[in-house]
Design a protein around this motif. Sequence first.
Motif, PDB file in Angstrom:
ATOM      1  N   SER A   1       0.824  -1.207   0.000  1.00 19.01           N
ATOM      2  CA  SER A   1       0.000   0.000   0.000  1.00 19.01           C
ATOM      3  C   SER A   1       0.856   1.255   0.000  1.00 19.01           C
ATOM      4  O   SER A   1       0.487   2.276  -0.582  1.00 19.01           O
ATOM      5  N   GLU A   2       1.978   1.176   0.679  1.00 12.41           N
ATOM      6  CA  GLU A   2       2.873   2.331   0.764  1.00 12.41           C
ATOM      7  C   GLU A   2       3.536   2.606  -0.589  1.00 12.41           C
ATOM      8  O   GLU A   2       3.664   3.762  -1.010  1.00 12.41           O
ATOM      9  N   ASP A   3       3.920   1.547  -1.287  1.00 14.91           N
ATOM     10  CA  ASP A   3       4.650   1.700  -2.532  1.00 14.91           C
ATOM     11  C   ASP A   3       3.741   1.964  -3.726  1.00 14.91           C
ATOM     12  O   ASP A   3       4.172   2.561  -4.716  1.00 14.91           O
ATOM     13  N   ASP A   4       2.486   1.500  -3.676  1.00 15.90           N
ATOM     14  CA  ASP A   4       1.535   1.715  -4.778  1.00 15.90           C
ATOM     15  C   ASP A   4       0.263   2.302  -4.186  1.00 15.90           C
ATOM     16  O   ASP A   4      -0.694   1.592  -3.881  1.00 15.90           O
ATOM     17  N   PHE A   5       0.271   3.617  -4.007  1.00 16.73           N
ATOM     18  CA  PHE A   5      -0.812   4.305  -3.306  1.00 16.73           C
ATOM     19  C   PHE A   5      -2.159   4.095  -4.002  1.00 16.73           C
ATOM     20  O   PHE A   5      -3.173   3.812  -3.356  1.00 16.73           O
ATOM     21  N   GLU A   6      -2.188   4.211  -5.327  1.00 14.75           N
ATOM     22  CA  GLU A   6      -3.439   4.083  -6.057  1.00 14.75           C
ATOM     23  C   GLU A   6      -4.027   2.677  -5.919  1.00 14.75           C
ATOM     24  O   GLU A   6      -5.235   2.508  -5.727  1.00 14.75           O
ATOM     25  N   LEU A   7      -3.174   1.654  -6.013  1.00 18.78           N
ATOM     26  CA  LEU A   7      -3.658   0.284  -5.860  1.00 18.78           C
ATOM     27  C   LEU A   7      -4.189   0.060  -4.448  1.00 18.78           C
ATOM     28  O   LEU A   7      -5.219  -0.594  -4.262  1.00 18.78           O
TER      29      LEU A   7
ATOM     30  N   THR B   1      -4.499   7.149  14.564  1.00 22.37           N
ATOM     31  CA  THR B   1      -3.905   8.139  13.654  1.00 22.37           C
ATOM     32  C   THR B   1      -2.813   7.444  12.853  1.00 22.37           C
ATOM     33  O   THR B   1      -1.628   7.507  13.201  1.00 22.37           O
ATOM     34  N   PRO B   2      -3.168   6.770  11.762  1.00 21.77           N
ATOM     35  CA  PRO B   2      -2.198   5.955  11.024  1.00 21.77           C
ATOM     36  C   PRO B   2      -1.079   6.785  10.424  1.00 21.77           C
ATOM     37  O   PRO B   2      -1.248   7.943  10.069  1.00 21.77           O
ATOM     38  N   GLU B   3       0.087   6.140  10.301  1.00 20.78           N
ATOM     39  CA  GLU B   3       1.262   6.769   9.693  1.00 20.78           C
ATOM     40  C   GLU B   3       1.692   6.041   8.427  1.00 20.78           C
ATOM     41  O   GLU B   3       2.853   6.110   8.032  1.00 20.78           O
ATOM     42  N   GLY B   4       0.771   5.380   7.789  1.00 17.88           N
ATOM     43  CA  GLY B   4       1.077   4.677   6.555  1.00 17.88           C
ATOM     44  C   GLY B   4      -0.190   4.505   5.737  1.00 17.88           C
ATOM     45  O   GLY B   4      -1.311   4.595   6.259  1.00 17.88           O
TER      46      GLY B   4
END
Length: 346
Positions: A87-93, A145-148
Amino acid sequence: MPNVVLITGAAGWLGGLLAHALRDDPKTPDVQLILADIVEPKAPDGNKAVTIKADLTDKAQVEALFDTPLGIPDTVYCMHGIMSRGSEDDFELGLKVNIDSVRLLLETTRQKTPPGQLIKFIFTSSLAVYGGPLPEVVTPSTIATPEGAYGMGKLTSELLVNEYTRRGFIDGRILRLPTVVVRPGPPPPPPPPSSPVRGPFSPGCIRIIREPLKGLETTCPIGDSLASPELDSLAAWLASPQTTVRNFVIAKHVPASAFYPHTRVVYLPGFTATVRDELDALEKVAGKEVVQLVKFKDDPVNRRIVKSWPAKFDIEYPLSLGFVVDEGGMEPIVRQFKKDVEEGRA
């Protein structure tokens, strides 16, 4: 409604374990399963089941899950997703799979619900929803409060499940999972772009226990050696696969009235362990020579993501709902996995 359960993400490891657990659950006699994933799942023996290869981001394919010969499910387990590092590396996916497809499944559940009945919608979330300054012990009132990107996606979908429940569209249950250790499987291939965090606490790859117990070298991405202080400071909230899947089944049977009136979020019980605790348990169970198969190469991105997740929780509330917790920490879990390896189940 008949006893029909839909599981999305059913080709995954935990989805497969859940299908078997529901088959063996005395409270779900003659359960019928609709199993869906991006690759066709395998049904457990002895069940009436429909297995479906489906793109869960496609409206027509999601609607088809409610139009099988088994009819409308009384329970939906929403377990699919793109995990941490992916999720971090492919935000749109990550947005498409972890938010848009969940909303599509929620809306389809709402539209397909028979009049006067509510479908149970059990959503598997994550401790990645937490981040920022946290209390020493997380409680049900601790703000997420997520950080990712993964935690953000999970929290967004949690809010949707709560809202659909508040409006009387579904009977939602949201489970924030501990990191599940140890998972079986072959040594991992080179990670694709959508891979989970490759770390000692990653749900996708608990390598520093799994591979050494199979006689294989592996790399721990925390610290640079067995003497690194990071091994003592980085901790996580963990649970065994057996206990986690047992809690999935329990979630189906918790009375709706037992939950807090303002939220259906429950973090599942677990225990706190550091990377050092993992390695110490490995040594106790299998000896120093097995620990020597673990090599070290620090990965700052992995460390940042995992470090943002909390490691201690007040479990009074989930225990009051009937959920269960592992006893004895890491050692019994490592011992069980060693037995699984020796008996060919891993």
